[in-house]
Design a protein around this motif. Structure first.
Motif, PDB file in Angstrom:
ATOM      1  N   SER A  85       1.024  -1.141  -0.013  1.00 46.01           N
ATOM      2  CA  SER A  85      -0.017  -0.146  -0.061  1.00 46.01           C
ATOM      3  C   SER A  85       0.771   1.265   0.027  1.00 46.01           C
ATOM      4  CB  SER A  85      -0.883  -0.054   1.209  1.00 46.01           C
ATOM      5  OG  SER A  85      -1.499   1.251   1.357  1.00 46.01           O
ATOM      6  N   VAL A  86       1.844   0.988   0.819  1.00 44.13           N
ATOM      7  CA  VAL A  86       2.853   2.536   0.862  1.00 44.13           C
ATOM      8  C   VAL A  86       3.358   2.645  -0.402  1.00 44.13           C
ATOM      9  CG1 VAL A  86       5.181   3.365   1.847  1.00 44.13           C
ATOM     10  CG2 VAL A  86       3.347   1.925   3.216  1.00 44.13           C
ATOM     11  N   VAL A  87       3.932   1.722  -1.437  1.00 41.73           N
ATOM     12  CA  VAL A  87       4.559   1.812  -2.523  1.00 41.73           C
ATOM     13  C   VAL A  87       3.564   2.332  -3.548  1.00 41.73           C
ATOM     14  CG1 VAL A  87       5.421   0.393  -4.439  1.00 41.73           C
ATOM     15  CG2 VAL A  87       6.306   0.028  -2.207  1.00 41.73           C
ATOM     16  N   TYR A  88       2.326   1.788  -3.560  1.00 41.78           N
ATOM     17  CA  TYR A  88       1.200   2.121  -4.293  1.00 41.78           C
ATOM     18  C   TYR A  88       0.896   3.590  -4.083  1.00 41.78           C
ATOM     19  CZ  TYR A  88      -3.500   3.090  -6.202  1.00 41.78           C
ATOM     20  OH  TYR A  88      -4.651   3.573  -6.922  1.00 41.78           O
ATOM     21  N   ASN A  89       0.839   3.992  -2.877  1.00 44.95           N
ATOM     22  CA  ASN A  89       0.492   5.521  -2.587  1.00 44.95           C
ATOM     23  C   ASN A  89       1.654   6.197  -3.185  1.00 44.95           C
ATOM     24  OD1 ASN A  89      -1.789   4.720  -1.252  1.00 44.95           O
ATOM     25  ND2 ASN A  89      -1.092   4.840   0.816  1.00 44.95           N
ATOM     26  N   GLN A  90       2.827   6.009  -3.095  1.00 46.59           N
ATOM     27  CA  GLN A  90       3.835   6.707  -3.485  1.00 46.59           C
ATOM     28  C   GLN A  90       3.927   7.004  -4.922  1.00 46.59           C
ATOM     29  OE1 GLN A  90       3.850   8.587  -0.613  1.00 46.59           O
ATOM     30  NE2 GLN A  90       5.710   9.307  -1.710  1.00 46.59           N
ATOM     31  N   GLU A  91       3.692   5.761  -5.574  1.00 44.91           N
ATOM     32  CA  GLU A  91       3.545   5.778  -7.102  1.00 44.91           C
ATOM     33  C   GLU A  91       2.580   6.824  -7.487  1.00 44.91           C
ATOM     34  OE1 GLU A  91       4.471   1.057  -8.249  1.00 44.91           O
ATOM     35  OE2 GLU A  91       2.419   1.866  -8.053  1.00 44.91           O
ATOM     36  N   GLN A  92       1.300   6.997  -6.522  1.00 46.64           N
ATOM     37  CA  GLN A  92       0.412   8.161  -7.397  1.00 46.64           C
ATOM     38  C   GLN A  92       1.019   9.488  -6.720  1.00 46.64           C
ATOM     39  OE1 GLN A  92      -2.089   6.271  -8.994  1.00 46.64           O
ATOM     40  NE2 GLN A  92      -0.645   4.837  -8.369  1.00 46.64           N
ATOM     41  N   ASP A  93       2.081   9.485  -5.876  1.00 52.40           N
ATOM     42  CA  ASP A  93       2.472  10.932  -5.328  1.00 52.40           C
ATOM     43  C   ASP A  93       3.732  11.117  -6.200  1.00 52.40           C
ATOM     44  OD1 ASP A  93       2.507  12.995  -3.489  1.00 52.40           O
ATOM     45  OD2 ASP A  93       3.995  12.110  -2.420  1.00 52.40           O
ATOM     46  N   VAL A  94       4.666  11.966  -5.694  1.00 54.43           N
ATOM     47  CA  VAL A  94       5.661  12.486  -6.379  1.00 54.43           C
ATOM     48  C   VAL A  94       7.030  12.377  -5.797  1.00 54.43           C
ATOM     49  CG1 VAL A  94       4.455  14.038  -7.844  1.00 54.43           C
ATOM     50  CG2 VAL A  94       5.520  14.996  -5.390  1.00 54.43           C
ATOM     51  N   HIS A  95       6.985  11.389  -4.731  1.00 54.35           N
ATOM     52  CA  HIS A  95       8.050  11.101  -4.010  1.00 54.35           C
ATOM     53  C   HIS A  95       8.409   9.571  -4.152  1.00 54.35           C
ATOM     54  CE1 HIS A  95       7.114  14.863  -1.874  1.00 54.35           C
ATOM     55  NE2 HIS A  95       8.316  15.269  -2.528  1.00 54.35           N
ATOM     56  N   PRO A  96       9.954   9.095  -3.730  1.00 55.55           N
ATOM     57  CA  PRO A  96       9.914   7.605  -3.665  1.00 55.55           C
ATOM     58  C   PRO A  96       9.545   7.205  -2.146  1.00 55.55           C
ATOM     59  CG  PRO A  96      11.837   9.017  -3.328  1.00 55.55           C
ATOM     60  CD  PRO A  96      10.820   9.940  -3.723  1.00 55.55           C
ATOM     61  N   PRO A  97       9.576   5.836  -1.908  1.00 52.73           N
ATOM     62  CA  PRO A  97       8.549   5.228  -1.048  1.00 52.73           C
ATOM     63  C   PRO A  97       9.526   4.770   0.533  1.00 52.73           C
ATOM     64  CG  PRO A  97       9.152   3.478  -2.287  1.00 52.73           C
ATOM     65  CD  PRO A  97       9.784   4.712  -3.110  1.00 52.73           C
ATOM     66  N   LEU A  98      10.990   5.112   0.406  1.00 50.12           N
ATOM     67  CA  LEU A  98      11.691   4.399   1.713  1.00 50.12           C
ATOM     68  C   LEU A  98      11.369   5.070   3.052  1.00 50.12           C
ATOM     69  CD1 LEU A  98      13.795   2.746   2.640  1.00 50.12           C
ATOM     70  CD2 LEU A  98      15.583   4.353   2.111  1.00 50.12           C
ATOM     71  N   TRP A  99      11.510   6.421   2.889  1.00 54.56           N
ATOM     72  CA  TRP A  99      10.945   7.195   4.223  1.00 54.56           C
ATOM     73  C   TRP A  99       9.449   6.900   4.773  1.00 54.56           C
ATOM     74  CZ3 TRP A  99       7.008  10.616   5.849  1.00 54.56           C
ATOM     75  CH2 TRP A  99       7.390  11.146   7.289  1.00 54.56           C
ATOM     76  N   TYR A 100       8.467   6.796   3.876  1.00 50.26           N
ATOM     77  CA  TYR A 100       7.251   6.425   4.014  1.00 50.26           C
ATOM     78  C   TYR A 100       7.071   4.907   4.609  1.00 50.26           C
ATOM     79  CZ  TYR A 100       6.117  10.734   1.739  1.00 50.26           C
ATOM     80  OH  TYR A 100       6.156  11.974   1.142  1.00 50.26           O
TER      81      TYR A 100
END
Length: 551
Positions: A85-100
Motif C-alpha cells: 500500500s505504501v509503494v502504491y500510494n507513492q506511485e500516485q504521489d511524487v516522492h520515492p517510498p523509503l521514508w514512508y
C-alpha cells in the motif's frame, strides 16, 4: 596518552549527543500544529491504498465521519505493515517510498489507531543521532582532529536548522543522513591507501552503492547532490589518471541508479513527467525570479546554520582578505605591547619582496570538491525548488558545520593559543542560544495554541470546510478528525453542500472553516439558510473559524 585522549573524546561525544537529544525532545514537545505536507505524510504512509483523501469520490460530495478521517491518518490492526500500500500510494504521489515505509513501520509497531506527532519525530530523532555520529567521523576523517570533529557536531546539533529538521515530519532528516554518509564515504575514497593502490575496496564500493540507492529512494533531490559530487570526483580521478578507480566508481554509481529504476520504476514518471518534475524543469529554464529566490535562501541558510550572522561573517571575511593582502603585498604590520609602560605600539614597514608559502592540507582536494558541490547544489535548489523553504537545503547544514568548525579552530589556535577551544565552544553555545531566541521555528506552529484552545470547546459540533483549492481542505485533517462529521466544499460551488445539509443535525450549531475573509463566499454561504444564521469569528490563526448558530 593517545588512549586517554580517545576516551575523553568518547565521553565528550556521548555527553554532547545526549544533551542535543534532550534539546530536540524539548523543542518537539512544543510542536502543536502541522504543515500541509506533514498531514500528507500520515495519509500517504498509513492510508490503505488511498493516497489522497481529496481524490475520493466522497470528497466534496458527502459528509465524512470522524472514523473515516482517523482511518486516513492512522494505521488500524488490519492494515499494519502493508508495504504494498505504501509503494502504491507513492506511485500516485511524487516522492520515492523509503521514508514512508519506515514511517509506516513505526506507526504499525507503536501507534496503531493513534495519530501522534511522536511517530514522525521518533524517526527524525533516530536520524538525528545517526547524523551526529557520521558527522563526527566525517569531520575527524578530513581534518585529522578530534576537536574539530566534536565542534562540528556541536555547531550542527544545536543549530536552528537541526531543530527545524527534527520537528518537520517529512523525509528530510533521512535525506540529510544519507547525504552526510555519502560524503563521508567519499572522504574514505580519498585516503592515501586507496589512491596509491589504484583500486577501491569492495566494502567501500558496496557502501557507496547502498547509500546511493537509499538516498535516491528517499528523495529525488539526492540525485542532484550526487550528480555534482560524482562529477567532480570523476574529474579529480581523471586529473590523477586513476583509470581503474574511475571505472569501478562510475560503474558502481550507474548500477545504483539503474537498480532504483528497476525497484521503483515510477521514479521515471515522477522526475520527467510528474507535476513536480515538470515544474523543476520549467523553473530551470526561467531566470526572472532567481535573484529574489537566492536572497531568500541565503537568509534561510544564515538563520539555519550560522546563527543569522552570514552578513557579519561575510564582512569579516572580506576585511580579513584585505588585511592579508596588505600584510603580504604592501605593508607588514606588527603589534607590540609593553607590560611595564602599558603602551600599545603598532609599527609597519614596507614589503621589499613578496614571499608566499602555501601549506595546503592533505585533504585540500576533498575540501574543494565538497565545497564546490554544495555551492552548485545550493544554486540549483534556489532555481528549481517549488518553494523557498529550508527543507530543500537541510542536507547541506551538517557539511557546512565542518567548514565552520575548521575555520573557528584555526582562529582559536592562532589568536588564543592557550584557551582557544574553550572560547570557541563558549561562543558557539551563546550564539546558538541567541538563535533559539530569534528563530524562526518553521514547523512548531506555536500560534496554533490559541486556535486549539478554541476548537477544543466545540469538538462535539460538525464542521463545514470551504476551500478554494481542492488540496487545501485537508490541511487541518488531524483537527477535523476530532469532530463527529465534516463536509468539504468548494467556496464557489455550494450546490452539493445545499443538498447534504439536512443529513446532519446542525440545530445546535456548527463550525465553519474558511481560508480567508472572502466576503462573497461568506455571503453565498449565508444565503443557503432561509431563516438566517449568526456567524461569530472565533479565530483567524492559519485561516478563519466561525461559530455558526441559528440554522
Amino acid at each position: 596518552m593517545h588512549v586517554l585522549h580517545a576516551n575523553k573524546t568518547r565521553v565528550a561525544m556521548v555527553t554532547l549527543v545526549a544533551i542535543q537529544l534532550i534539546v530536540m525532545i524539548l523543542f518537539s514537545m512544543q510542536k502543536i500544529g502541522y504543515h500541509m505536507d506533514e498531514i500528507l505524510s500520515y495519509g500517504l504512509a498509513n492510508s490503505y491504498f488511498d493516497p489522497f483523501i481529496t481524490s475520493e469520490e466522497q470528497y466534496g460530495m458527502e459528509w465524512y465521519t470522524s472514523e473515516e478521517l482517523q482511518d486516513y491518518l492512522t494505521v488500524d490492526n488490519q492494515d499494519r505493515f502493508s508495504y504494498d500500500s505504501v509503494v502504491y500510494n507513492q506511485e500516485q504521489d511524487v516522492h520515492p517510498p523509503l521514508w514512508y515505509a519506515l514511517f509506516h513501520t513505526i506507526n504499525s509497531c507503536f501507534f496503531v489507531g493513534v495519530f501522534s506527532k511522536w511517530s514522525g519525530i521518533i524517526l527524525n530523532l533516530i536520524c538525528f543521532i545517526c547524523i551526529d555520529i557520521v558527522l563526527y567521523f566525517f569531520a575527524k576523517q578530513i581534518s585529522s582532529s578530534r576537536a574539530i570533529a566534536v565542534l562540528s557536531v556541536l555547531i550542527w546539533g544545536f543549530s536552528l536548522g537541526a531543530i527545524n529538521m527534527v520537528t518537520f515530519i517529512r523525509m528530510y532528516a533521512l535525506l540529510t543522513l544519507w547525504t552526510i554518509l555519502f560524503v563521508y564515504l567519499h572522504s574514505c575514497l580519498l585516503n592515501h591507501a586507496t589512491i596509491q593502490s589504484g583500486k577501491i575496496s569492495s566494502k567501500l564500493l558496496l557502501g557507496l552503492i547502498v547509500v546511493t540507492i537509499l538516498g535516491i529512494l528517499t528523495q529525488y533531490y539526492f540525485l542532484i547532490f550526487t550528480f555534482f559530487i560524482c562529477g567532480l570526483w570523476c574529474v579529480y580521478l581523471l586529473w590523477k589518471k586513476k583509470w581503474k578507480i574511475l571505472i569501478q566508481y562510475s560503474c558502481g554509481e550507474l548500477f545504483a541508479v539503474i537498480f532504483c529504476v528497476i525497484v521503483f520504476p515510477a521514479m521515471i514518471k515522477h522526475i520527467f513527467s510528474g507535476y513536480r518534475g515538470e515544474a523543476a524543469f520549467s523553473a530551470l529554464a526561467e531566470s526572472e525570479a532567481w535573484t529574489e529566490h537566492l536572497k531568500t535562501y541565503l537568509s534561510i541558510f544564515s538563520h539555519s546554520i550560522v546563527w543569522g550572522c552570514l552578513k557579519l561573517l561575510s564582512i569579516l571575511a572580506i576585511l580579513f582578505l584585505i588585511y592579508w593582502v596588505i600584510q603580504n603585498f604592501f605593508m607588514k604590520f606588527e603589534v607590540h605591547y609593553n607590560n611595564q609602560s602599558h603602551e600599545l605600539k603598532v609599527t609597519g614597514r614596507r614589503c621589499d619582496s613578496i614571499k608566499l608559502q602555501w601549506a595546503l592540507p592533505s585533504q585540500c582536494a576533498f575540501y574543494i570538491i565538497v565545497a564546490t558541490a554544495c555551492i552548485a547544489y545550493f544554486l540549483m535548489i534556489t532555481r528549481i525548488a517549488p518553494y523557498q523553504a529550508d527543507r530543500y537545503i537541510m542536507p547541506l547544514f551538517p557539511i557546512v558545520a565542518v567548514y565552520m568548525a575548521n575555520m573557528l579552530c584555526w582562529i582559536g589556535k592562532r589568536y588564543f593559543p592557550k584557551r582557544g577551544m574553550a572560547i570557541i565552544i563558549a561562543l558557539c553555545v551563546v550564539l546558538s542560544c541567541i538563535s533559539w531566541k530569534v528563530g524562526p521555528y518553521n514547523y512548531l506552529f506555536l500560534d496554533n495554541a490559541a486556535r486549539n484552545e478554541i476548537t477544543a470547546q466545540y469538538e462535539d459540533l460538525p464542521v463545514i470546510v470551504l476551500y478554494s483549492a481542492r488540496w487545501k481542505g485537508t490541511v487541518f485533517a488531524d483537527e477535523l478528525a476530532e469532530h463527529p462529521a465534516v463536509f468539504f466544499c468548494e467556496a464557489d460551488n455550494l450546490t452539493n453542500l445545499e443538498e447534504k445539509l439536512h443529513e446532519q443535525d446542525i440545530s445546535n450549531g456548527f463550525l465553519l472553516y474558511t481560508e480567508s475573509d472572502d466576503d462573497q463566499a461568506i455571503k453565498n454561504f449565508m444565503e443557503l439558510f432561509a431563516d438566517g444564521i449568526e456567524l461569530e469569528k472565533m479565530t483567524n490563526v492559519r485561516g478563519n473559524i466561525y461559530l455558526v448558530e441559528g440554522a
